[in-house]
Structures are given as C-alpha cells and as structure tokens.
Design a protein around this motif. Structure first.
Motif, PDB file in Angstrom:
ATOM      1  N   LEU A 269      31.762  35.106  48.609  1.00  0.00           N
ATOM      2  CA  LEU A 269      33.017  35.280  47.895  1.00  0.00           C
ATOM      3  C   LEU A 269      32.805  35.628  46.428  1.00  0.00           C
ATOM      4  CD1 LEU A 269      35.159  32.376  49.434  1.00  0.00           C
ATOM      5  CD2 LEU A 269      35.356  34.824  49.893  1.00  0.00           C
ATOM      6  N   VAL A 270      31.840  34.951  45.794  1.00  0.00           N
ATOM      7  CA  VAL A 270      31.545  35.241  44.390  1.00  0.00           C
ATOM      8  C   VAL A 270      31.042  36.682  44.227  1.00  0.00           C
ATOM      9  CG1 VAL A 270      30.057  34.653  42.445  1.00  0.00           C
ATOM     10  CG2 VAL A 270      31.139  32.836  43.791  1.00  0.00           C
ATOM     11  N   ALA A 271      30.148  37.124  45.129  1.00  0.00           N
ATOM     12  CA  ALA A 271      29.617  38.491  45.050  1.00  0.00           C
ATOM     13  C   ALA A 271      30.721  39.518  45.224  1.00  0.00           C
ATOM     14  CB  ALA A 271      28.529  38.686  46.109  1.00  0.00           C
ATOM     15  N   VAL A 272      31.610  39.286  46.170  1.00  0.00           N
ATOM     16  CA  VAL A 272      32.713  40.227  46.378  1.00  0.00           C
ATOM     17  C   VAL A 272      33.616  40.281  45.155  1.00  0.00           C
ATOM     18  CG1 VAL A 272      34.784  40.662  47.750  1.00  0.00           C
ATOM     19  CG2 VAL A 272      32.649  40.042  48.881  1.00  0.00           C
TER      20      VAL A 272
ATOM     21  N   GLY B 154      33.727  44.689  38.669  1.00  0.00           N
ATOM     22  CA  GLY B 154      32.930  45.803  38.127  1.00  0.00           C
ATOM     23  C   GLY B 154      33.523  47.149  38.486  1.00  0.00           C
ATOM     24  N   TRP B 155      33.945  47.316  39.744  1.00  0.00           N
ATOM     25  CA  TRP B 155      34.534  48.590  40.157  1.00  0.00           C
ATOM     26  C   TRP B 155      35.842  48.870  39.417  1.00  0.00           C
ATOM     27  CZ3 TRP B 155      33.531  52.989  42.239  1.00  0.00           C
ATOM     28  CH2 TRP B 155      34.546  53.795  42.728  1.00  0.00           C
ATOM     29  N   THR B 156      36.644  47.809  39.211  1.00  0.00           N
ATOM     30  CA  THR B 156      37.896  47.986  38.482  1.00  0.00           C
ATOM     31  C   THR B 156      37.639  48.430  37.044  1.00  0.00           C
ATOM     32  OG1 THR B 156      38.927  46.277  39.860  1.00  0.00           O
ATOM     33  CG2 THR B 156      40.039  46.852  37.794  1.00  0.00           C
TER      34      THR B 156
END
Length: 456
Positions: free
Chosen positions: A38-41, A47-49
């Motif tokens: 969950l933390v990685a997602v 980052g993508w945002t």
C-alpha cells in the motif's frame, strides 16, 4: 520404570506455547506485506501526479509562450548545382630539353619566372655547329663553280655537234654531267639547312608561354639531347584546367544541360565557401570509370589572380539548370520527423502548426520548397526545444536572440524554488565566511593573495 505425570504435562504445555508463537508470526507476516504494498502504491501515485503536473505546467500552460525566431519565404530564381571534387591541371606542361649535345654556357631565366613563347632560356657552345655550317656553305660554293664550268662545256659540245664538228654523244654525256652537278648542289643546300638548324638549336627556346619551375641543369654542364630531366619545366597557368568527377547517375542530366549551351563551373577556395574562380565546361570523357562509377569532366578557368595551382585539390560545382520563381526558406526551418520533413508555421493567433513540406534541394543556408509553404507564411527558424504543434509562441526580432525559456522554472515547482532559495542563502553565507577567512589570513601574513609567490 517410573513415570512422572508432572513432567508430561509440563512438556505438553511448552509445545503448545511454541505452536502459538509460530501461528502468531504466520498471521502477522501477510499484514506487513499488505502494508508495504500500500505504501509503495501511494508513493508511485504521488510521484506520477507530480510528474504529470510539472509536465503540464512546463509545456502546455497557455500563459507561457515559447520565444522563437521566424522568417518569411522568399520567391527567387535558384540555380541547381552538381557538386564534385577535382584536381587542378595545367593546360600545357613542357619539359624543355636540348636538341643538340654540348656545353651549357648561359642560363637566361630565373626559377619561377614567367616567360613568353620564343624567349631564349639557355645557350649551348655553338663553335662546332658554326664550323659545320661554314663547311656546308663552302662545299656548295665549290660545287656551284664546277657547275658553271660544266655548263660552258655543254654549250661548246652542243655547238660542235650542231655543225657536225663534234660527237653528239659527247654533248649528251655533258648534259648528264651538268644534271648531276645540279643535284649535288641541291644536296649541298640541304646540308646547309641542316647545319643551320643545328646551329640554331644551340639556343634553347621557350616553346610556350608560362611559368618556369626549378632549374634542372646548372651552367657549365655538358647536356645531351637524350637527357630525361631536361633544362626546366614550363607550366601554363593562365588559363588553367580543372578535372573533376561526377556520379554516373548524372550523365543524362549533364548531357541534357550541355545540349542547351555552355555550362558554368565554379571552383571554391580553401575555405570551401568562397568562389575562387568561374569558368566553363570544355570536355566530357567518353566512358565511365568502372572502378569508381564516376564520369570525368574538364573545365577551363582564366585564373587571373593565380588562385589555382597545378596539382591542387578543389571543390567544384557545375550549374545544370535554374529553378524559376521558387519558394525558398532558411535551412534551419526544415525539421525532420518520423513521417518526413516538416516546418512549424506561425498562425495569425501566434500558435504554431506543423506542416509537411517537400524539399527540392537545400544547402547550408537555403532550402527550396516544392509544396507545403505559402509565400505569406511565417516559419520558425530558432527555438524548437520546447515547441510542439499548437503551442503559443512569441516572435523576437531577427537581430535579437530568443529570451530565456521560462518552462524549466515551471517544472521545478514550489519545492524547487524553496530549495533553490535556501541553498542559495547557504552558499552565500558559506562564500562570505570563506572570504572573511581569506582576508584575515592575508592580513596576518602581511602579503596580498594575488602577489603571493609559489613555495617549493
């Protein structure tokens, strides 16, 4: 054997405790894995945002126009050239040799001197050849005196034969003797002409006008007509020729152009851009070189300023036709993509549109456009780094370079600005501290830093 029930119960209790610990650990492990995923997602989404936001702010924000330079197409006549590489050759090159043997008694030219046809370049001792000439002249005079006497005898014999006082056979014989003597005099004249020619060869004459090279024989040497080196080499520099090659695919194009008239040829100087001289095409070889697949051509140039020298390698261009009223844009405006060549055209609302174009020919400065560009369009020539189809632009003047692009500042965002400001302040304070320490050290040593000497 005695059994102790208390010990068995203790062992069972210990085994039950171990099983409970293992079961607890096995239950907690999937929970931690789920938390890590969950933390990685979440981090990936953040980052993508941020990346997409920076990209949108840096490139597609309508309130930041891209600074560019633009140019308007020109309508003009454009010559079409075929480029080649050639070698400068002299139209005439002569190795001046002696035609008689003898001692070289005079050299009448300087190395590298321009000479004219008929100038005396050297002299050979003429004593022997003068004597041979005088001997031939004397021999002819002797034979002419004998011929005069023979003619008198012939006249007497003919008179005696006419009055039957002498033999007619004697008169006929004397007629033959006179004819033989006349032939001998003709041979004497030929010997005189030969001796006179040999005497004239003692003066070495320049056969063509041109420039002399380095002298091959010095004064006082015995030279022979069979010498391979000769006295000097004369090279004709004005006019001069250039032999160059073109690919065999251009044969038909060159033949079609030369059928319409003489073709103009330009030769470039050492910088490769300045035209050193302009001449005309004078000859085309009658066959293609099978080893290189090229055709040899020869052009003649006046070479008034002596910029062309025999043996020099030069770049040549042959003018084969002229495109009338062609559309010309700067070469920098031509861009290449996966679908071919295109140019950015600026619209009336200062937005650019990528239009496909067809390029007929181009060089370092100009490109001829067959279709795709209208004479009233404006094309972008500089500032393609942040340019895309539909982007807003601001056109600078031709004599002013484009201003710095603001898009990189937008990409950094607030965090970059804050970090840049804090880092700048830290660097400024650190630099002031270093300067203060340097000044104090200089005052203590008593010598200025700029005049300090190197110590071993």
């Amino acid at each position: 054997m005695l059994f102790k029930p208390g010990l068995d119960e203790t062992a069972k209790a210990a085994g039950a405790g171990i099983r409970n610990k293992v079961t607890g650990r096995g239950r907690r492990r999937p929970v931690w894995i789920v938390i890590v995923l969950l933390v990685a997602v979440g981090l990936s989404y953040l980052g993508w945002t941020a990346f997409t936001q920076n990209k949108r702010d840096g490139r597609t924000r309508p309130d930041h126009a891209v600074p560019v330079l633009a140019a308007t197409p020109r309508i003009q006549d454009v010559p079409v050239y075929l480029d080649g590489v050639g070698t400068v050759r002299a139209l005439n090159t002569v190795t001046v040799r002696s035609q008689v043997d003898g001692k070289l008694i005079a050299v009448n030219f300087a190395e590298g001197q321009d000479v004219q046809k008929g100038d005396v370049l050297g002299e050979i001792d003429p004593v022997i050849y003068q004597a041979q000439y005088d001997q031939a002249v004397a021999k002819k005079a002797q034979d002419e005196a004998q011929l005069a006497n023979m003619r008198l005898d012939l006249k007497r014999y003919q008179q005696l034969a006419a009055s039957n006082a002498g033999s007619k056979q004697q008169a006929d014989t004397q007629t033959a003797v006179v004819a033989q003597q006349e032939a001998l005099i003709k041979a004497d004249q030929a010997a005189i002409d030969t001796a006179q020619a040999m005497l004239g060869y003692t003066k070495i004459i320049a056969p063509i006008s041109g420039r002399t090279g380095l002298r091959q024989v010095d004064r006082g040497n015995i030279i022979h007509a069979s010498d391979a080196t000769g006295l000097v080499i004369i090279t004709q520099l004005q006019p001069i020729a250039v032999q160059f090659s073109l690919p065999q695919q251009q044969i038909a194009r060159v033949n079609a152009a030369i059928a319409k008239g003489a073709l103009e040829v330009d030769v470039f100087g050492n910088d490769g851009t300045t035209v050193a001289d302009t001449g005309r095409l004078v000859g085309i070889d009658n066959q293609v070189d099978p080893t290189t697949g090229t055709l040899k051509l020869k052009a003649e140039f006046p070479n008034r300023n002596l910029q062309l020298w025999p043996g020099q390698f030069v770049n040549v261009r042959l003018k084969v036709e002229t495109l009338s009223q062609a559309t010309v844009i700067p070469t920098s405006a031509v861009q290449r993509g996966s679908l071919g060549t295109f140019s950015y055209v600026i619209g009336s609302d200062d937005t650019v549109t990528a239009k496909p174009i067809t390029v007929t020919q181009q060089n370092e400065n100009d490109a001829v456009i067959a279709k795709g560009i209208a004479p009233t369009d404006r094309v972008v020539t500089t500032g393609f780094a942040n340019l895309s189809d539909g982007a807003k632009v601001v056109v600078s003047e031709n004599h002013q370079p484009p201003t710095a692009d603001l898009a990189p500042h937008n990409r950094r965002g607030r965090r970059g600005d804050n970090q840049g400001g804090s880092n700048g302040e830290r660097r400024g304070k650190r630099g002031e501290g270093n300067q203060n320490r340097s000044r104090s050290g200089t005052q203590e040593s008593g010598q200025p830093g700029g005049n300090a000497k190197a110590q071993p």
